[in-house]
Design a protein around this motif. Structure first.
Motif, PDB file in Angstrom:
ATOM      1  N   VAL A   3      -4.473  -7.616   9.501  1.00  0.00           N
ATOM      2  CA  VAL A   3      -4.170  -7.592   8.080  1.00  0.00           C
ATOM      3  C   VAL A   3      -2.674  -7.810   7.894  1.00  0.00           C
ATOM      4  O   VAL A   3      -1.862  -7.223   8.614  1.00  0.00           O
ATOM      5  CB  VAL A   3      -4.603  -6.245   7.459  1.00  0.00           C
ATOM      6  N   ALA A   4      -2.324  -8.663   6.929  1.00  0.00           N
ATOM      7  CA  ALA A   4      -0.915  -8.924   6.622  1.00  0.00           C
ATOM      8  C   ALA A   4      -0.210  -7.596   6.364  1.00  0.00           C
ATOM      9  O   ALA A   4      -0.795  -6.674   5.776  1.00  0.00           O
ATOM     10  CB  ALA A   4      -0.814  -9.837   5.411  1.00  0.00           C
ATOM     11  N   PRO A   5       1.047  -7.470   6.809  1.00  0.00           N
ATOM     12  CA  PRO A   5       1.744  -6.176   6.736  1.00  0.00           C
ATOM     13  C   PRO A   5       1.742  -5.504   5.362  1.00  0.00           C
ATOM     14  O   PRO A   5       1.456  -4.309   5.260  1.00  0.00           O
ATOM     15  CB  PRO A   5       3.164  -6.517   7.190  1.00  0.00           C
ATOM     16  N   ALA A   6       2.034  -6.223   4.298  1.00  0.00           N
ATOM     17  CA  ALA A   6       2.075  -5.592   2.972  1.00  0.00           C
ATOM     18  C   ALA A   6       0.695  -5.075   2.576  1.00  0.00           C
ATOM     19  O   ALA A   6       0.553  -3.963   2.045  1.00  0.00           O
ATOM     20  CB  ALA A   6       2.599  -6.569   1.925  1.00  0.00           C
ATOM     21  N   ALA A   7      -0.335  -5.862   2.842  1.00  0.00           N
ATOM     22  CA  ALA A   7      -1.702  -5.433   2.526  1.00  0.00           C
ATOM     23  C   ALA A   7      -2.112  -4.263   3.417  1.00  0.00           C
ATOM     24  O   ALA A   7      -2.764  -3.320   2.956  1.00  0.00           O
ATOM     25  CB  ALA A   7      -2.680  -6.595   2.679  1.00  0.00           C
ATOM     26  N   ALA A   8      -1.727  -4.297   4.682  1.00  0.00           N
ATOM     27  CA  ALA A   8      -2.069  -3.214   5.615  1.00  0.00           C
ATOM     28  C   ALA A   8      -1.444  -1.903   5.166  1.00  0.00           C
ATOM     29  O   ALA A   8      -2.097  -0.850   5.203  1.00  0.00           O
ATOM     30  CB  ALA A   8      -1.616  -3.567   7.028  1.00  0.00           C
ATOM     31  N   ASP A   9      -0.198  -1.958   4.710  1.00  0.00           N
ATOM     32  CA  ASP A   9       0.476  -0.744   4.230  1.00  0.00           C
ATOM     33  C   ASP A   9      -0.233  -0.178   3.002  1.00  0.00           C
ATOM     34  O   ASP A   9      -0.453   1.029   2.897  1.00  0.00           O
ATOM     35  CB  ASP A   9       1.940  -1.025   3.906  1.00  0.00           C
ATOM     36  N   ALA A  10      -0.583  -1.055   2.074  1.00  0.00           N
ATOM     37  CA  ALA A  10      -1.270  -0.611   0.856  1.00  0.00           C
ATOM     38  C   ALA A  10      -2.640  -0.028   1.185  1.00  0.00           C
ATOM     39  O   ALA A  10      -3.034   1.009   0.639  1.00  0.00           O
ATOM     40  CB  ALA A  10      -1.400  -1.775  -0.127  1.00  0.00           C
TER      41      ALA A  10
END
Length: 184
Positions: A155-162
């Motif tokens: 998962v792309a980092p920003a999406a993974a964090d969210a």
């Protein structure tokens, strides 16, 4: 620890939605939850399409909903709505199948134009089914989920964090506490 039923409403065998849910299931297990995965596409078509409330698979599925403390509902978005497969299942469950449940709605789709499907299509149905608490969900773009050859998602980092944040908040809501990040 509370139990979680993780429901994928994707009709696809190679689904980004399902892979993402199974990834989040692992995070919930790190929180100590007992997680049961349910891929709606594996239920018998004759039970779903025939609206057979008494079919053994539907009876077992309704029992899974009843036994869970929390429900994660994941769906791909098609034409600004949750999947028809998920709708077929929800239609077969008892009217208040989500009574006293904490629910986390998640969606995947090809365009940010579908972000509101969570709040305007899925959330009202979950609410009408008696959910005690529907935590803020998350919409993830298909392009932010890359499936490996073994089906494991990256998962792309920003999406993974969210996604980690909404999953941790869901876990905290189930446990009646404030969210604390899980170390990996």
């Amino acid at each position: 620890m509370p139990t979680v039923l993780s429901v994928s409403g994707s009709p696809s065998v190679t689904s980004r939605t399902t892979s993402l849910l199974r990834h989040l299931d692992d995070r919930l297990r790190l929180h100590g939850h007992d997680v049961t995965a349910l891929d709606v596409r594996t239920l018998p078509a004759d039970a779903l399409l025939g609206a057979d409330f008494a079919h053994p698979a539907i009876v077992r599925t309704a029992a899974l909903f009843q036994e869970a403390d929390g429900i994660v509902i994941g769906t791909p978005v098609y034409k600004a709505a949750y999947s028809g497969l998920l709708k077929a299942l929800l239609d077969l469950l008892p009217q208040y199948a989500l009574r006293d449940k904490t629910v986390l709605p998640l969606a995947t789709g090809g365009s940010t134009a579908h972000v509101l499907a969570l709040d305007y299509a899925l959330r009202p149905v979950l609410n009408s089914m008696g959910a005690a608490h529907i935590v803020p969900g998350w919409f993830t773009l298909d392009k932010d989920i890359i499936l490996g050859d073994d089906g494991t998602p990256t998962v792309a980092p920003a999406a993974a964090d969210a996604l980690a944040e909404v999953t941790d908040n869901f876990s905290a809501a189930l446990s009646g506490r404030t969210a604390a990040p899980v170390s990996r």
